[in-house]
Motif scaffolding. Structure first.
Motif, PDB file in Angstrom:
ATOM      1  N   LEU A  29      -5.423  10.783   2.809  1.00 50.46           N
ATOM      2  CA  LEU A  29      -4.250  10.676   1.934  1.00 50.46           C
ATOM      3  C   LEU A  29      -3.036  11.315   2.590  1.00 50.46           C
ATOM      4  O   LEU A  29      -1.923  10.786   2.511  1.00 50.46           O
ATOM      5  CB  LEU A  29      -4.528  11.343   0.589  1.00 50.46           C
ATOM      6  CG  LEU A  29      -5.394  10.536  -0.374  1.00 50.46           C
ATOM      7  CD1 LEU A  29      -5.789  11.380  -1.561  1.00 50.46           C
ATOM      8  CD2 LEU A  29      -4.643   9.303  -0.847  1.00 50.46           C
TER       9      LEU A  29
ATOM     10  N   GLY B 213      -1.580  -7.272  -8.840  1.00 52.25           N
ATOM     11  CA  GLY B 213      -0.202  -6.796  -8.750  1.00 52.25           C
ATOM     12  C   GLY B 213       0.717  -7.878  -8.213  1.00 52.25           C
ATOM     13  O   GLY B 213       1.821  -8.086  -8.728  1.00 52.25           O
TER      14      GLY B 213
ATOM     15  N   VAL C  10     -11.518  11.952   2.412  1.00 54.07           N
ATOM     16  CA  VAL C  10     -10.399  11.399   1.649  1.00 54.07           C
ATOM     17  C   VAL C  10      -9.120  12.249   1.699  1.00 54.07           C
ATOM     18  O   VAL C  10      -8.043  11.702   1.913  1.00 54.07           O
ATOM     19  CB  VAL C  10     -10.823  11.137   0.187  1.00 54.07           C
ATOM     20  CG1 VAL C  10      -9.680  10.567  -0.599  1.00 54.07           C
ATOM     21  CG2 VAL C  10     -12.008  10.196   0.146  1.00 54.07           C
TER      22      VAL C  10
ATOM     23  N   CYS D 258      -6.355  -4.059  -6.776  1.00 50.37           N
ATOM     24  CA  CYS D 258      -5.220  -4.231  -7.667  1.00 50.37           C
ATOM     25  C   CYS D 258      -4.042  -4.901  -6.958  1.00 50.37           C
ATOM     26  O   CYS D 258      -3.122  -5.393  -7.601  1.00 50.37           O
ATOM     27  CB  CYS D 258      -4.795  -2.927  -8.312  1.00 50.37           C
ATOM     28  SG  CYS D 258      -4.888  -1.510  -7.253  1.00 50.37           S
TER      29      CYS D 258
ATOM     30  N   TYR E  10       4.150   0.708  -3.088  1.00 49.30           N
ATOM     31  CA  TYR E  10       3.759   0.377  -4.462  1.00 49.30           C
ATOM     32  C   TYR E  10       2.402   0.943  -4.839  1.00 49.30           C
ATOM     33  O   TYR E  10       1.965   0.822  -5.976  1.00 49.30           O
ATOM     34  CB  TYR E  10       3.727  -1.140  -4.667  1.00 49.30           C
ATOM     35  CG  TYR E  10       5.085  -1.790  -4.776  1.00 49.30           C
ATOM     36  CD1 TYR E  10       6.176  -1.091  -5.254  1.00 49.30           C
ATOM     37  CD2 TYR E  10       5.262  -3.116  -4.413  1.00 49.30           C
ATOM     38  CE1 TYR E  10       7.407  -1.690  -5.354  1.00 49.30           C
ATOM     39  CE2 TYR E  10       6.506  -3.730  -4.518  1.00 49.30           C
ATOM     40  CZ  TYR E  10       7.577  -2.999  -4.983  1.00 49.30           C
ATOM     41  OH  TYR E  10       8.787  -3.592  -5.083  1.00 49.30           O
ATOM     42  N   PHE E  11       1.681   1.517  -3.864  1.00 50.46           N
ATOM     43  CA  PHE E  11       0.349   2.081  -4.119  1.00 50.46           C
ATOM     44  C   PHE E  11      -0.608   1.068  -4.699  1.00 50.46           C
ATOM     45  O   PHE E  11      -1.375   1.373  -5.596  1.00 50.46           O
ATOM     46  CB  PHE E  11       0.424   3.264  -5.088  1.00 50.46           C
ATOM     47  CG  PHE E  11       1.413   4.293  -4.715  1.00 50.46           C
ATOM     48  CD1 PHE E  11       1.129   5.198  -3.717  1.00 50.46           C
ATOM     49  CD2 PHE E  11       2.629   4.366  -5.348  1.00 50.46           C
ATOM     50  CE1 PHE E  11       2.049   6.159  -3.380  1.00 50.46           C
ATOM     51  CE2 PHE E  11       3.543   5.329  -5.009  1.00 50.46           C
ATOM     52  CZ  PHE E  11       3.249   6.222  -4.023  1.00 50.46           C
ATOM     53  N   LEU E  12      -0.555  -0.167  -4.218  1.00 49.55           N
ATOM     54  CA  LEU E  12      -1.526  -1.153  -4.698  1.00 49.55           C
ATOM     55  C   LEU E  12      -2.590  -1.318  -3.621  1.00 49.55           C
ATOM     56  O   LEU E  12      -2.281  -1.380  -2.438  1.00 49.55           O
ATOM     57  CB  LEU E  12      -0.841  -2.483  -4.979  1.00 49.55           C
ATOM     58  CG  LEU E  12       0.182  -2.427  -6.108  1.00 49.55           C
ATOM     59  CD1 LEU E  12       0.977  -3.705  -6.184  1.00 49.55           C
ATOM     60  CD2 LEU E  12      -0.507  -2.165  -7.420  1.00 49.55           C
ATOM     61  N   GLY E  13      -3.845  -1.399  -4.056  1.00 49.37           N
ATOM     62  CA  GLY E  13      -4.932  -1.581  -3.093  1.00 49.37           C
ATOM     63  C   GLY E  13      -5.272  -0.320  -2.332  1.00 49.37           C
ATOM     64  O   GLY E  13      -5.617  -0.357  -1.163  1.00 49.37           O
ATOM     65  N   ILE E  14      -5.191   0.834  -3.008  1.00 47.74           N
ATOM     66  CA  ILE E  14      -5.513   2.088  -2.339  1.00 47.74           C
ATOM     67  C   ILE E  14      -7.014   2.205  -2.069  1.00 47.74           C
ATOM     68  O   ILE E  14      -7.418   2.711  -1.027  1.00 47.74           O
ATOM     69  CB  ILE E  14      -5.053   3.297  -3.200  1.00 47.74           C
ATOM     70  CG1 ILE E  14      -3.556   3.250  -3.423  1.00 47.74           C
ATOM     71  CG2 ILE E  14      -5.456   4.604  -2.568  1.00 47.74           C
ATOM     72  CD1 ILE E  14      -2.748   3.592  -2.228  1.00 47.74           C
ATOM     73  N   CYS E  15      -7.829   1.698  -3.015  1.00 45.39           N
ATOM     74  CA  CYS E  15      -9.277   1.861  -2.845  1.00 45.39           C
ATOM     75  C   CYS E  15      -9.766   1.233  -1.543  1.00 45.39           C
ATOM     76  O   CYS E  15     -10.394   1.917  -0.743  1.00 45.39           O
ATOM     77  CB  CYS E  15     -10.035   1.305  -4.041  1.00 45.39           C
ATOM     78  SG  CYS E  15      -9.507   2.012  -5.598  1.00 45.39           S
TER      79      CYS E  15
ATOM     80  N   THR F  66     -11.587  -6.512  -7.499  1.00 50.79           N
ATOM     81  CA  THR F  66     -11.069  -5.310  -8.146  1.00 50.79           C
ATOM     82  C   THR F  66      -9.933  -4.688  -7.340  1.00 50.79           C
ATOM     83  O   THR F  66      -9.533  -3.566  -7.584  1.00 50.79           O
ATOM     84  CB  THR F  66     -12.174  -4.252  -8.298  1.00 50.79           C
ATOM     85  OG1 THR F  66     -12.827  -4.136  -7.043  1.00 50.79           O
ATOM     86  CG2 THR F  66     -13.130  -4.626  -9.381  1.00 50.79           C
TER      87      THR F  66
ATOM     88  N   VAL G  75       0.824  -1.202   0.000  1.00 50.85           N
ATOM     89  CA  VAL G  75       0.000   0.000   0.000  1.00 50.85           C
ATOM     90  C   VAL G  75       0.860   1.255   0.000  1.00 50.85           C
ATOM     91  O   VAL G  75       0.663   2.165  -0.797  1.00 50.85           O
ATOM     92  CB  VAL G  75      -0.910   0.025   1.240  1.00 50.85           C
ATOM     93  CG1 VAL G  75      -1.733   1.290   1.253  1.00 50.85           C
ATOM     94  CG2 VAL G  75      -1.809  -1.181   1.247  1.00 50.85           C
ATOM     95  N   LEU G  76       1.872   1.280   0.872  1.00 49.61           N
ATOM     96  CA  LEU G  76       2.560   2.539   1.116  1.00 49.61           C
ATOM     97  C   LEU G  76       3.735   2.800   0.185  1.00 49.61           C
ATOM     98  O   LEU G  76       4.208   3.924   0.108  1.00 49.61           O
ATOM     99  CB  LEU G  76       3.022   2.604   2.574  1.00 49.61           C
ATOM    100  CG  LEU G  76       1.860   2.580   3.566  1.00 49.61           C
ATOM    101  CD1 LEU G  76       2.359   2.422   4.975  1.00 49.61           C
ATOM    102  CD2 LEU G  76       1.040   3.844   3.441  1.00 49.61           C
TER     103      LEU G  76
ATOM    104  N   ALA H 262      -1.759   9.081   5.158  1.00 49.83           N
ATOM    105  CA  ALA H 262      -1.071   7.959   4.515  1.00 49.83           C
ATOM    106  C   ALA H 262       0.330   8.372   4.093  1.00 49.83           C
ATOM    107  O   ALA H 262       1.276   7.579   4.166  1.00 49.83           O
ATOM    108  CB  ALA H 262      -1.868   7.475   3.306  1.00 49.83           C
ATOM    109  N   GLY H 263       0.478   9.630   3.634  1.00 55.47           N
ATOM    110  CA  GLY H 263       1.796  10.127   3.249  1.00 55.47           C
ATOM    111  C   GLY H 263       2.758  10.100   4.424  1.00 55.47           C
ATOM    112  O   GLY H 263       3.902   9.649   4.302  1.00 55.47           O
TER     113      GLY H 263
END
Lengths: 190, 211
Positions: A173, A117, A169, A113, A20-25, A111, A17-18, A176-177
């Protein structure tokens, strides 16, 4: 030793997540309560591990020997979609308690990712079967960890005085950063 | 019956009104991951628009013959076909870009924007409207990626599209090209977009009152 590095690498250093940014939704959608974050995390670890085994088998036993590499993307996505459906049916039969806890999260995973991924990364890096499984466990645990930390922060955030346009949101974000920054500290482990 | 929307409006609405990133908050993963530089953002935006437009047109033209029980699976197959085309073309023609974008080109398959437009628009509108809607949403996505990529590249390396825009005295903010920078920049942009929308609404209300 090699397997330990793969596990820690996938769980902490290159957290799906942090970094590769996969599975952000789902990370944004399901991270408002700790209990649902745990359920979602378990569901993801479960599906990821099975996906790793099946996609490895299909890729190395069918696609590559027959020179069908160009079908990788459609076949992976079909595998994941049917697997999620299958897992849902099995859980429903085996235990209603688990089904009730994970039920709504399973369809969402199709759905996600992070799953596709994972399959793509494993095939790109040419992992063996065991390596892929360890990679899946690591990535899944990392996903769950990030989700739970985020849920904990967001439960506190409800009480904070956030500027009106940043509620929801945007502030998630930004948090998360900051979380991603702190996860960079793990880079020194290996 | 809803009153018919003009064809231009069908395109324009994707740019801001229902912009996939700023308004619908869809397709976050590629947005955050590839916007290290403006050129990556542009490439990703174009690739996604290509897939979005072609799959929308196909889905819209076969919308009456696909049974609704298997529609999602059908859409995913159509989308993944076009993604494979993009992936192979990128690998052959732009090997460097393809390497920089890595698994995010194949991951266009699970970009929620594409399935979202297929389900919400292309499956119930005619081909021309679906084409314009897809093009509009694709352009909106492209613009968002370009803005995000330019900001991050400018602050992170002093350049935009490889051309230096900030003086040498400016110390590059390393954090901008790291994952953390992506989250923070997008969070701030979304916040400003919300604030702008609110301000616009208030202005509209006032002008109605004056009349």
């Amino acid at each position: 030793m090699d397997l330990v590095i793969i596990f820690i690498g996938a769980a902490l250093i290159n957290n799906f997540v942090l970094s590769y940014f996969l599975g952000i939704c789902p990370f944004i959608g399901v991270s408002s309560k700790i209990t649902s974050a745990v359920s979602m995390g378990i569901a993801v670890i479960f599906v990821m591990t099975i996906t790793a085994v099946v996609s490895w088998s299909v890729n190395n036993l069918i696609l590559i020997p027959f020179g069908l590499d160009y079908l990788t993307i459609p076949s992976f996505i079909l595998i994941i979609a049917s697997l999620v459906q299958f897992v849902e049916m099995v859980i429903k039969k085996v235990s209603t308690a688990i089904y009730r806890a994970l039920g709504i999260f399973l369809p969402l995973i199709t759905t996600n990712c992070a799953i596709l991924g994972l399959a793509l990364f494993a095939s790109m890096r040419e992992y063996s079967l065991i390596q892929s499984v360890v990679f899946a466990l690591g990535a899944g645990s990392g996903f769950m960890l990030a989700l739970i930390i985020m849920a904990g922060i967001r439960e506190e955030l409800e009480l904070a005085n956030v500027p009106e346009p940043f509620k929801g949101v945007p502030i998630t974000l930004i948090v998360a950063g900051l979380l991603a920054l702190s996860f960079m500290g793990f880079a020194g482990i290996i | 019956m809803k009153k018919p929307v003009s064809l231009t409006q069908e395109y324009i609405k994707g740019l801001w009104e229902i912009n996939p990133i700023f308004k619908q908050i869809l397709g976050m993963c590629p947005t955050l991951a590839v916007t290290v530089s403006a050129i990556n953002g542009l490439a990703m935006g174009l690739a996604t628009t290509f897939v979005l437009v072609f799959s929308s047109v196909i889905i819209s033209s076969i919308r009456k013959i696909v049974p609704s029980q298997v529609r999602i699976a059908t859409y995913i197959l159509i989308i993944s076909t076009f993604v494979t085309i993009v992936d192979l073309v990128m690998k052959a023609k732009f090997p460097e870009l393809s390497k920089a974008l890595g698994p995010f080109i194949p991951l266009i398959v699970v970009n929620c924007i594409i399935l979202g437009r297929a389900e919400a628009f292309a499956s119930r509108n005619n081909v021309l409207r679906s084409f314009l809607d897809a093009l509009g949403n694709g352009s909106g996505f492209l613009i968002a990626l370009l803005v995000l990529g330019s900001i991050r590249e400018m602050l992170g390396t002093r350049t935009i599209f490889g051309v230096q825009v900030l003086p040498n005295q400016f110390t590059p903010w390393m954090v901008m090209i790291l994952p953390a920078g992506a989250f923070i920049t997008l969070g701030l942009l979304l916040g400003f977009a919300n604030a702008f929308t609110k301000w616009q609404e208030q202005k509209n209300k006032k002008s109605v009152l004056v009349r």
